[in-house]
Design a protein around this motif. Structure first.
Motif, short mmCIF file in Angstrom:
data_model
loop_
_atom_site.label_atom_id
_atom_site.label_comp_id
_atom_site.label_asym_id
_atom_site.label_seq_id
_atom_site.Cartn_x
_atom_site.Cartn_y
_atom_site.Cartn_z
N ILE A 58 33.09 -16.23 45.23
CA ILE A 58 32.94 -14.90 46.02
C ILE A 58 33.29 -13.72 45.20
N ALA A 59 32.74 -12.64 45.32
CA ALA A 59 33.61 -11.36 44.77
C ALA A 59 34.15 -10.49 45.91
N PRO A 60 35.53 -10.58 45.99
CA PRO A 60 36.33 -9.65 46.88
C PRO A 60 35.94 -8.25 46.53
N PRO A 61 36.37 -7.45 47.83
CA PRO A 61 36.35 -6.16 47.62
C PRO A 61 37.54 -5.59 46.65
N ILE A 62 37.22 -5.10 45.52
CA ILE A 62 38.11 -4.35 44.71
C ILE A 62 38.16 -3.32 44.97
N SER A 63 39.58 -2.49 44.78
CA SER A 63 39.77 -1.12 44.60
C SER A 63 40.48 -0.74 43.59
N GLY A 64 40.75 0.55 43.48
CA GLY A 64 41.64 0.87 42.20
C GLY A 64 40.93 1.12 40.98
N GLN A 65 41.50 1.51 40.00
CA GLN A 65 40.92 1.74 38.82
C GLN A 65 40.87 0.36 37.88
N ARG A 66 39.71 -0.28 37.82
CA ARG A 66 39.58 -1.53 36.97
C ARG A 66 39.74 -1.37 35.67
N PRO A 67 40.33 -2.56 35.00
CA PRO A 67 40.74 -2.44 33.68
C PRO A 67 39.20 -2.46 32.67
N LYS A 68 39.40 -1.98 31.55
CA LYS A 68 38.13 -1.99 30.58
C LYS A 68 37.55 -3.24 30.63
N ALA A 69 36.30 -3.62 30.56
CA ALA A 69 35.83 -4.83 30.52
C ALA A 69 35.97 -5.60 29.02
N ARG A 70 36.26 -6.70 29.20
CA ARG A 70 36.91 -7.44 27.88
C ARG A 70 36.80 -8.90 28.13
N TYR A 71 37.23 -9.60 27.19
CA TYR A 71 37.22 -11.08 26.96
C TYR A 71 38.10 -11.49 25.89
N GLU A 72 38.72 -12.72 25.92
CA GLU A 72 39.56 -13.12 25.08
C GLU A 72 40.95 -12.55 25.31
N HIS A 73 41.30 -12.39 26.58
CA HIS A 73 42.56 -11.61 27.18
C HIS A 73 43.49 -12.71 27.73
N GLY A 74 44.77 -12.43 28.13
CA GLY A 74 45.56 -13.30 28.74
C GLY A 74 45.81 -12.76 30.14
N ALA A 75 45.74 -13.93 30.81
CA ALA A 75 45.95 -13.60 32.57
C ALA A 75 47.23 -14.73 33.17
N ALA A 76 47.94 -14.23 34.01
CA ALA A 76 48.93 -14.89 34.64
C ALA A 76 49.06 -14.39 35.95
#
Length: 701
Positions: A199-217
């Motif tokens: 599901i896609a939750p309701p996101i607020s705030g300024q989203r990061p620029k669209a991307r791939y091959e990034h790091g997440a933790a």
């Protein structure tokens, strides 16, 4: 009310449907008892007028709308009405089944009364309604306030700003639905009430620029996103998503001053790196950069001071790369594979000790995976490193390799179940003994299935799937895991599937969670032995089986205590429980004896195999020695042949010179003979003619 072409307008049709539903609701009430002052009064729920449009989705009332209303539908709305009716029928059947199960006494939900159960059912229905959009608008003053056509795609994000009104949701069968932010209770991960569905939750705030091959933790209910690739450009920004409020914010990072353990970090844009949480820091390892360094760099971000620094490491660091896998095992990082700056694929293995910051290159036994990048890795039981998938320059893989970190030996066990298709660029996280894999692709299309591998049994299964060109079927997306009230939740972000994405999706798996797995005192009986048997079928079988049986007994005790508390309260005696445990213990002991016999047989077979292996190895060494001697003789013969060829060429030259000299000698002899003959014949005729020979003339003179 009917238009000139014989059909109703959309507003008139909606008014008729709402009016018909209101009439039906007056004769079809939902009996839910409300507890007041310790007693129950049967009351019918009063449905507000503004919620009528949602309530009829959870009932079959619309199926009873007169056929005249259906006949007035246009050709565009009739298919929508049919699909909507099917959905409502299934929902009604679900409610009936739940009530029947409760009345039959077999419900395991744990509600104390029928009232609480029904209230929970209605609450669940209203939550479900938030994820299904019905093409019926609120009618104000008899006219429509919105366009007739409704788009079901999420609005395009421009400059990081998003319109939070419409969100995409991918249900279990892959259908695409929508939810409105104003209808969703913003409780962070607690708002995720369905299992095994993205599901896609309701996101607020300024989203990061669209991307791939990034790091997440994920660290303490916050997901950090660092770096990545957007339109071929590497990024170095750091963003954080608060999983409790679904709010994005950008982290303004600074550079830390130089110290004995670290040096100031140059925030070079990168992609294909790995982001690992360690203590109260984030570690960024390796990655592709515009001006790559010679070796892998380890950068750290201090979450307290919001500052970057580069850690000083010792030993032989691996060559710089991107697309590698980095796995945290205890206090060490295990790095495998990737692609260097020259696009050379790698399959080397390195370990970084985080306590001493020392690199160690590992030369493991067995056959390692082929060189690859963009694969997934996970650790099981703090001992086994699993490598799945990845790609080379020409193909993608779906093979599974296991490295025994204790013996440093590679193996390739047999996979079972629904084996995933070949893919690269996928992401994975572990929840207990389950390894979830999301996304990826094979250079032709994205992988639509979310799959899970039970690392104890090595059995694959499909959790859910999506359809179409959606972010969850992307390459280079990230996947992290967080928890809420003891339940794990998967969080995905970004990816590339023909377009760069910045969407967030969450999934609550129904599989055993990490927290639940810690309740049992010992690991599950097969959690070690299954993978261990895949790597070495006979090593330490007896001891591990005994540990497994003890774990199984503890699980049985837990199940018997927690599975049916009502029966325990009803008078189940302790003696009956002890008798059950004794019988199960006897069964386990008999199975243990059988396993010991099999272990002895396997050890004998292993000894025979080792003996044969030793003999074959000796024969191999002998053959190798003979081959080396023959190769030496062959080399000498080749040298002799070369010398003879050179001598033969010299003899041919001498033969030609000899023939030339012989011809010259024969010619000289012929000339001398002819001269002698002329001299002898001239003297006789001269004497007859009265001319003396020249010698006589000389004497006379």
């Amino acid at each position: 009310m009917v238009s000139q072409d014989g059909t109703w307008s959309e507003s008139e049709l909606k008014q008729a449907i709402v009016r018909e539903i209101s009439n039906k609701l007056n004769t079809h009430t939902i009996g839910i008892r409300e507890e007041n002052s310790g007693h129950e009064d049967e009351e019918a729920i009063q449905v507000p007028q503004n919620t009528v449009e949602r309530m009829f989705v959870a009932s079959n009332l619309i199926l009873e709308i007169p056929s005249a209303v259906f006949d007035q539908l246009s050709s565009v709305h009739k298919p929508q009405y049919v699909l909507l009716s099917m959905l409502m029928s299934l929902t009604t059947m679900l409610i009936c089944i739940i009530e029947l199960v409760y009345k039959g006494g077999e419900a395991r939900v744990g509600w104390r009364s029928e009232s609480e159960l029904k209230q929970a059912i209605v609450k669940e229905i209203l939550n479900k309604l938030n994820t299904h959009t019905i093409d019926i608008r609120e009618v104000d003053s008899g006219h429509e306030d919105v366009p007739k056509h409704n788009s079901k795609t999420e609005p395009v994000i421009e400059n990081g700003n998003s319109s939070p009104e419409t969100k995409n949701i991918f249900t279990e069968n892959g259908s695409l639905t929508e939810t409105q932010d104003k209808d969703v209770v913003s409780e962070g991960l607690g708002s995720v009430v369905v299992y095994d569905q993205w599901i896609a939750p309701p996101i607020s705030g300024q989203r990061p620029k669209a991307r791939y091959e990034h790091g997440a933790a994920v660290v303490q209910d916050k997901m950090y996103i660092y770096g990545g690739n957007h339109n071929g450009r590497y990024l170095n920004d750091l963003h954080v998503l608060d999983l409790r409020s679904w709010t994005w914010s950008k982290v303004e990072a600074k550079v830390e001053s130089e110290s004995l353990e670290s040096s100031p970090a140059t925030l070079t844009p990168c992609a294909g790196h790995s982001l690992i949480p360690w203590e109260n820091k984030l570690l960024s390892i390796a990655g592709h950069t515009k001006d790559p360094s010679e070796t892998v760099q380890v950068k750290t971000f201090d979450l307290q001071t919001s500052s970057w620094s580069t850690l000083k490491t010792y030993g032989k660091a691996p060559v710089s790369r991107g697309g590698q896998s980095v796995t945290l095992v205890g206090t060490s990082l295990v790095i495998f594979g990737g692609q260097d700056a020259k696009r050379t694929l790698l399959n080397d293995l390195h370990i970084l000790d985080l306590e001493t910051m020392t690199w160690d290159e590992i030369d493991a036994l067995g056959v390692p995976p082929s060189p690859r990048s963009d694969h997934a890795a996970a650790v099981h039981a703090e001992r086994y490193l699993l490598i799945f998938g990845g790609g080379s320059h020409a193909t993608c893989f779906n093979d599974l390799h296991v490295l025994d970190l204790r013996n440093m030996e590679w193996s390739r066990p047999t996979q079972q179940g629904e084996i995933p298709t070949a893919r690269a660029g996928h992401a994975g996280v572990t929840v207990g003994e389950n390894w979830f894999i999301v996304g990826g692709g094979d250079n032709k299309s994205g992988a639509s299935e979310t799959v899970v591998l039970n690392m104890s049994t090595l059995v694959w299964s499909v959790v859910t799937s999506v359809q179409g060109c959606v972010p969850l079927a992307s390459e280079g997306l990230s996947l992290a895991v967080s928890s809420y009230n003891g339940e794990d939740v998967l969080v995905s972000f970004g990816g590339y599937n023909g377009r760069y994405n910045s969407e967030v999706h969450v999934l609550k798996p129904s599989h055993k969670s990490t927290l639940q797995s810690k309740i049992i005192e010992t690991p599950a009986p097969d959690s070690v032995s299954a993978v261990h048997n895949a790597t070495n079928a006979t090593r330490e079988v007896e001891s591990e089986f005994e540990v497994g049986q003890e774990g199984k007994m503890r699980e049985i005790v837990m199940d018997n205590i927690d599975s049916d508390p009502q029966k325990s309260k009803g008078g189940e005696t302790t003696e009956h429980l002890i008798a059950t445990l004794k019988s199960e213990k006897e069964e386990l002991e008999s199975s243990l004896s059988k396993e010991k016999l099999q272990s002895i047989q396997l050890k004998e077979e292993l000894a025979e195999a080792e003996t044969r292996n030793t003999e074959l190895y000796k024969e191999l060494q002998s053959v190798r020695g003979q081959l080396a001697a023959e190769q030496s003789r062959c080399f000498k013969l080749e040298v002799d042949v070369a010398e003879l060829r050179q001598k033969l060429q010299t003899m041919e030259t001498l033969q030609k010179e000899l023939e030339l000299l012989q011809r010259q000698k024969a010619a000289s002899e012929q000339v001398a003979l002819n001269a002698k003959q002329r001299q002898s014949s001239g003297g006789v005729w001269g004497w007859l003619a009265g001319n003396p020979p020249p010698s006589e003339k000389a004497d006379d003179a």
